[in-house]
Design a protein around this motif. Sequence first.
Motif, PDB file in Angstrom:
ATOM      1  N   LEU A  43       0.832  -1.212   0.000  1.00 11.28           N
ATOM      2  CA  LEU A  43       0.000   0.000   0.000  1.00 11.28           C
ATOM      3  C   LEU A  43       0.863   1.257   0.000  1.00 11.28           C
ATOM      4  O   LEU A  43       0.457   2.294   0.526  1.00 11.28           O
ATOM      5  CB  LEU A  43      -0.914  -0.006   1.223  1.00 11.28           C
ATOM      6  N   TYR A  44       2.043   1.172  -0.595  1.00 13.07           N
ATOM      7  CA  TYR A  44       3.031   2.238  -0.478  1.00 13.07           C
ATOM      8  C   TYR A  44       2.473   3.626  -0.821  1.00 13.07           C
ATOM      9  O   TYR A  44       2.552   4.552  -0.006  1.00 13.07           O
ATOM     10  CB  TYR A  44       4.222   1.921  -1.387  1.00 13.07           C
ATOM     11  N   LEU A  45       1.877   3.741  -2.007  1.00 13.55           N
ATOM     12  CA  LEU A  45       1.425   5.077  -2.431  1.00 13.55           C
ATOM     13  C   LEU A  45       0.259   5.609  -1.602  1.00 13.55           C
ATOM     14  O   LEU A  45       0.303   6.752  -1.125  1.00 13.55           O
ATOM     15  CB  LEU A  45       1.064   5.067  -3.919  1.00 13.55           C
ATOM     16  N   PRO A  46      -0.819   4.811  -1.411  1.00 14.00           N
ATOM     17  CA  PRO A  46      -1.898   5.348  -0.571  1.00 14.00           C
ATOM     18  C   PRO A  46      -1.432   5.709   0.839  1.00 14.00           C
ATOM     19  O   PRO A  46      -1.912   6.702   1.404  1.00 14.00           O
ATOM     20  CB  PRO A  46      -2.942   4.227  -0.540  1.00 14.00           C
ATOM     21  N   VAL A  47      -0.488   4.958   1.383  1.00 13.80           N
ATOM     22  CA  VAL A  47       0.031   5.312   2.706  1.00 13.80           C
ATOM     23  C   VAL A  47       0.713   6.669   2.655  1.00 13.80           C
ATOM     24  O   VAL A  47       0.484   7.538   3.497  1.00 13.80           O
ATOM     25  CB  VAL A  47       1.008   4.233   3.245  1.00 13.80           C
ATOM     26  N   ALA A  48       1.530   6.876   1.613  1.00 15.73           N
ATOM     27  CA  ALA A  48       2.231   8.164   1.498  1.00 15.73           C
ATOM     28  C   ALA A  48       1.234   9.314   1.364  1.00 15.73           C
ATOM     29  O   ALA A  48       1.402  10.371   1.990  1.00 15.73           O
ATOM     30  CB  ALA A  48       3.182   8.133   0.309  1.00 15.73           C
ATOM     31  N   ILE A  49       0.178   9.082   0.571  1.00 22.40           N
ATOM     32  CA  ILE A  49      -0.819  10.144   0.397  1.00 22.40           C
ATOM     33  C   ILE A  49      -1.532  10.416   1.724  1.00 22.40           C
ATOM     34  O   ILE A  49      -1.757  11.575   2.108  1.00 22.40           O
ATOM     35  CB  ILE A  49      -1.824   9.753  -0.702  1.00 22.40           C
ATOM     36  N   MET A  50      -1.854   9.344   2.443  1.00 22.80           N
ATOM     37  CA  MET A  50      -2.494   9.532   3.744  1.00 22.80           C
ATOM     38  C   MET A  50      -1.598  10.330   4.695  1.00 22.80           C
ATOM     39  O   MET A  50      -2.064  11.248   5.382  1.00 22.80           O
ATOM     40  CB  MET A  50      -2.820   8.176   4.370  1.00 22.80           C
ATOM     41  N   LEU A  51      -0.296   9.985   4.701  1.00 20.96           N
ATOM     42  CA  LEU A  51       0.616  10.652   5.636  1.00 20.96           C
ATOM     43  C   LEU A  51       0.724  12.136   5.309  1.00 20.96           C
ATOM     44  O   LEU A  51       0.693  12.983   6.208  1.00 20.96           O
ATOM     45  CB  LEU A  51       1.988   9.987   5.587  1.00 20.96           C
ATOM     46  N   ILE A  52       0.830  12.445   4.017  1.00 18.55           N
ATOM     47  CA  ILE A  52       0.916  13.863   3.649  1.00 18.55           C
ATOM     48  C   ILE A  52      -0.397  14.560   4.008  1.00 18.55           C
ATOM     49  O   ILE A  52      -0.408  15.688   4.507  1.00 18.55           O
ATOM     50  CB  ILE A  52       1.281  13.998   2.156  1.00 18.55           C
ATOM     51  N   GLY A  53      -1.512  13.849   3.802  1.00 16.81           N
ATOM     52  CA  GLY A  53      -2.810  14.401   4.207  1.00 16.81           C
ATOM     53  C   GLY A  53      -2.850  14.682   5.702  1.00 16.81           C
ATOM     54  O   GLY A  53      -3.266  15.759   6.147  1.00 16.81           O
ATOM     55  N   LEU A  54      -2.381  13.713   6.503  1.00 16.07           N
ATOM     56  CA  LEU A  54      -2.371  13.898   7.965  1.00 16.07           C
ATOM     57  C   LEU A  54      -1.491  15.072   8.360  1.00 16.07           C
ATOM     58  O   LEU A  54      -1.817  15.828   9.284  1.00 16.07           O
ATOM     59  CB  LEU A  54      -1.876  12.626   8.654  1.00 16.07           C
ATOM     60  N   ILE A  55      -0.369  15.239   7.647  1.00 14.72           N
ATOM     61  CA  ILE A  55       0.518  16.367   7.950  1.00 14.72           C
ATOM     62  C   ILE A  55      -0.199  17.682   7.661  1.00 14.72           C
ATOM     63  O   ILE A  55      -0.251  18.582   8.511  1.00 14.72           O
ATOM     64  CB  ILE A  55       1.817  16.274   7.114  1.00 14.72           C
ATOM     65  N   LEU A  56      -0.797  17.758   6.454  1.00 13.01           N
ATOM     66  CA  LEU A  56      -1.422  19.013   6.050  1.00 13.01           C
ATOM     67  C   LEU A  56      -2.537  19.412   7.012  1.00 13.01           C
ATOM     68  O   LEU A  56      -2.670  20.572   7.396  1.00 13.01           O
ATOM     69  CB  LEU A  56      -1.972  18.889   4.626  1.00 13.01           C
ATOM     70  N   ARG A  57      -3.381  18.432   7.419  1.00 10.27           N
ATOM     71  CA  ARG A  57      -4.484  18.817   8.290  1.00 10.27           C
ATOM     72  C   ARG A  57      -4.012  19.033   9.728  1.00 10.27           C
ATOM     73  O   ARG A  57      -4.508  19.908  10.430  1.00 10.27           O
ATOM     74  CB  ARG A  57      -5.611  17.798   8.237  1.00 10.27           C
ATOM     75  N   GLY A  58      -3.034  18.238  10.152  1.00  6.55           N
ATOM     76  CA  GLY A  58      -2.576  18.346  11.530  1.00  6.55           C
ATOM     77  C   GLY A  58      -1.956  19.703  11.826  1.00  6.55           C
ATOM     78  O   GLY A  58      -2.228  20.305  12.861  1.00  6.55           O
ATOM     79  N   VAL A  59      -1.122  20.185  10.912  1.00 11.01           N
ATOM     80  CA  VAL A  59      -0.486  21.474  11.186  1.00 11.01           C
ATOM     81  C   VAL A  59      -1.495  22.614  11.043  1.00 11.01           C
ATOM     82  O   VAL A  59      -1.351  23.658  11.680  1.00 11.01           O
ATOM     83  CB  VAL A  59       0.738  21.737  10.279  1.00 11.01           C
ATOM     84  N   ALA A  60      -2.530  22.397  10.204  1.00 12.57           N
ATOM     85  CA  ALA A  60      -3.481  23.484   9.953  1.00 12.57           C
ATOM     86  C   ALA A  60      -4.221  23.904  11.232  1.00 12.57           C
ATOM     87  O   ALA A  60      -4.564  25.069  11.393  1.00 12.57           O
ATOM     88  CB  ALA A  60      -4.481  23.065   8.882  1.00 12.57           C
ATOM     89  N   PHE A  61      -4.454  22.963  12.161  1.00 14.63           N
ATOM     90  CA  PHE A  61      -5.162  23.298  13.402  1.00 14.63           C
ATOM     91  C   PHE A  61      -4.542  24.509  14.082  1.00 14.63           C
ATOM     92  O   PHE A  61      -5.225  25.445  14.476  1.00 14.63           O
ATOM     93  CB  PHE A  61      -5.096  22.127  14.393  1.00 14.63           C
ATOM     94  N   GLU A  62      -3.206  24.450  14.245  1.00 16.05           N
ATOM     95  CA  GLU A  62      -2.531  25.525  14.971  1.00 16.05           C
ATOM     96  C   GLU A  62      -2.239  26.709  14.066  1.00 16.05           C
ATOM     97  O   GLU A  62      -2.387  27.854  14.462  1.00 16.05           O
ATOM     98  CB  GLU A  62      -1.244  25.008  15.601  1.00 16.05           C
ATOM     99  N   PHE A  63      -1.820  26.405  12.824  1.00 18.81           N
ATOM    100  CA  PHE A  63      -1.406  27.500  11.955  1.00 18.81           C
ATOM    101  C   PHE A  63      -2.577  28.409  11.576  1.00 18.81           C
ATOM    102  O   PHE A  63      -2.412  29.618  11.471  1.00 18.81           O
ATOM    103  CB  PHE A  63      -0.735  26.960  10.688  1.00 18.81           C
ATOM    104  N   ARG A  64      -3.777  27.834  11.368  1.00 16.03           N
ATOM    105  CA  ARG A  64      -4.869  28.687  10.904  1.00 16.03           C
ATOM    106  C   ARG A  64      -5.245  29.718  11.968  1.00 16.03           C
ATOM    107  O   ARG A  64      -5.770  30.783  11.647  1.00 16.03           O
ATOM    108  CB  ARG A  64      -6.089  27.858  10.483  1.00 16.03           C
TER     109      ARG A  64
END
Lengths: 336, 461
Positions: free
Chosen positions: A88-109
């Motif tokens: 599941l290499y690619l979907p995992v990578a996409i999920m991880l980047i997704g988690l990064i983008l949303r996770g940092v947005a909580f504080e940054f926004r």
Amino acid sequence: MTYFGDPTIWLPLAFAVLMGLSILIYVVLDGFDLGVGVLFPFAEPAQKDRMVASIGPFWDANETWLVLAIGILLVAFPTAHGQILTALYLPVAIMLIGLILRGVAFEFRAKAPPARKGLWNLSFYAGSMMTALSQGYMLGMYIMGLEQRPATWAFAALTAVFLTVGYSFIGAAWLILKTEGALQRKAVGWAKGGIWGLILGLGAVSLASPLVSPRIFDKWFTMPEALFLAPLPIISAALVALLWIALRRLPTRDDRFAWFPFTVSIAIFALAFCGMAYSFYPYVVPEKLTIYEAASAPESLFIVLIGTLFVLPMILGYTVLSYRVFRGKATALSYE
Amino acid sequence: MDTLLLSRIQFGANMSFHILSPTITIALGWMLLAFKLAWQRTGNDKWMEAYRFWVKVFALSFGMGVVSGITMSFQFGTNWPGFMETVGNIAGPLLAYEVLTAFFLEAVFLGIMLFGASRVPVWTHTLATFLVAFGTTMSAFWILVLNSWMHTPVGFEMRDGVAHATDWMAILFNPSMPYRLTHMLLASGLTVAFLIAGVSALRWLWGDRSDAVRATLRTGVFVGAALIPLQILAGDFHGLNTLEHQPAKVAAMEGNWETRGNAPLLLFAVPDEDARENRFEMGIPNGASLILKHHAAGVVPGLNDFVGEDGSVMHPPVAPVFYSFRLMVGTGFAMLFLSWGAAILMTRRRAGVEGLPRPVLWAMVPMALSGWVATLAGWYTTEIGRQPWLVDGVLSTEQAVAAVPAPMVASTLIAYLAVYAALLVAYISAILYLARKAAGGDSPETTTPRGQSMAARVSGE
């Protein structure tokens, strides 16, 4: 160890149960906060703030259940961990980047210059979508036995959409519980749309699993097991019907039953999860590797189990404490 | 490029990005607890202001650490399946204990620490702050136990090519663990000290004369000045420990090719691995022997000892280890001079912050990130220095890598790098923005320390 029978039998089973429990808790808890992210573009700016406020104190701990689940897979079934994640290499990578983008947005926004807030909102939405879609895709691929063919990709694409809509449902159910007024009414509307993701997703997984694997077909459709198992789909269907009725009446004037959709959706996710666990047992990599073949050395598992039995109740305890501290309707997030 | 190299770069990139956050959150958690306790003890609102400013930086850093940490937990499986298949019986329990005793603790209490102050009694909030700091430190403990074990593996036996634990106490307290843990915790303390000093100096230069900025500038300078000599000492002990267990790494750090006495301490050189010699050498005679063996004629190991009969190279690539080691040490000395210089200027005639000339204040601003530079350089030294091994003498990096097609690794690598670059820019500009906002104008923080308007101003929303 010998007092409890053969540790090479019960230890892998114990860890499979622990892993299953973590995945289920993860899907419910991060499911609602991912769902809130998926619903983001449909909300007004002030409502967006309130939506983030309803999940702000929880999202981090919610995602930790994913780390625990993947950690148990890694610790207890290392071979399976490698096989599943490389497949599941690619979907995992996409999920991880997704988690990064949303996770940092909580504080940054909240802390970046106001002019950038729109960008962080977008990052939160896009990250939530990437995470939900890739998780649904991985679910589909797993059901298809991790085989890479156009037909399995197509099925995984379907489960990706259904799980995302399903998450939006549980997200909307959470918002019904945690908000009031216009946003709550809006959330009821979202839930009415999102429930289709739940229905179609449950239908697709229930139909596909036995068709793909004769082994799973036999587990479900031979007598007398079929009789014992019949309540599972029947109760699920009944709960969906109840939800449907409840959503037509919500929100009530005195806010009674605001808890109902969220609680029932937990029950539906749990039932669906038990069904899947029953289908796939004893395999951890579908049709290829059982939990008994993939398990680590009993000594190492035993060390982890002892710690888990001590610590997990504490984790559950302070998780409940945190949900109690932030109970009631969500208010604006404040450091005061 | 092949899958192995790409996977290594990817892991290195993920790890480098990840370490930036815990390096800050470990010590900043304790610093926040100290601010909170100072406020409770003295009732002086400057400490609460300091808390409120730095808790925002903490929240930003923590968020980045959480999400990049999740990435790490998946990387083992997606890129390095051979690692868990071979040493999973040892790495597994250590990672599991990290999740169980640290991740949940910090994640749950972070919610209460950030957003729960108005919902729980003061002491509960202080306790939550303590538990978050404690959680970050526990996390550092477990992961450094595992990392140190990969450098100095003990307490296990190999059965059918798989490591089985035989002595957990030996694994936990493996030979390099105490040194590495101390070195890393001090690095975190220094990173935070210089970050606080640098950002406070910037606020001061922007005209912020609040008591809070005085207090944090002073705290940053004095904590930095106190920790840096300890760090130099700890680093020296760590180096001696490495000499004992991983002599090839020390040889690469020193750029020493032949085993010999009277080895010089090279200040600069260009190691040439093809010719197996250095160019443009500039060094202090007998220096390396003195540092490593404490006498001028001491014999220091050379890289050529780690080349097999068949010409197979069993030492790390020399240049990256050699340069990153110098970068770390150089940054450390810059920290020493700046913090001691500033501390002396501030104590002389009790001048305080006013005793600092503008050039010194301006020097502190870029040095706010010096902790990151030194920490990364140090990690590159030790991790590249472990090559070609993943687990020293047990498992080579090449054996552990996944057979994922190289283009797939390359494309995800590019995606990660793009995201990380964007986030770093966002992180630094957010801190600058917060500093600018805090320094700007009327500063209601000093007039309404706990009022309603304050709540609106510093609220998360």
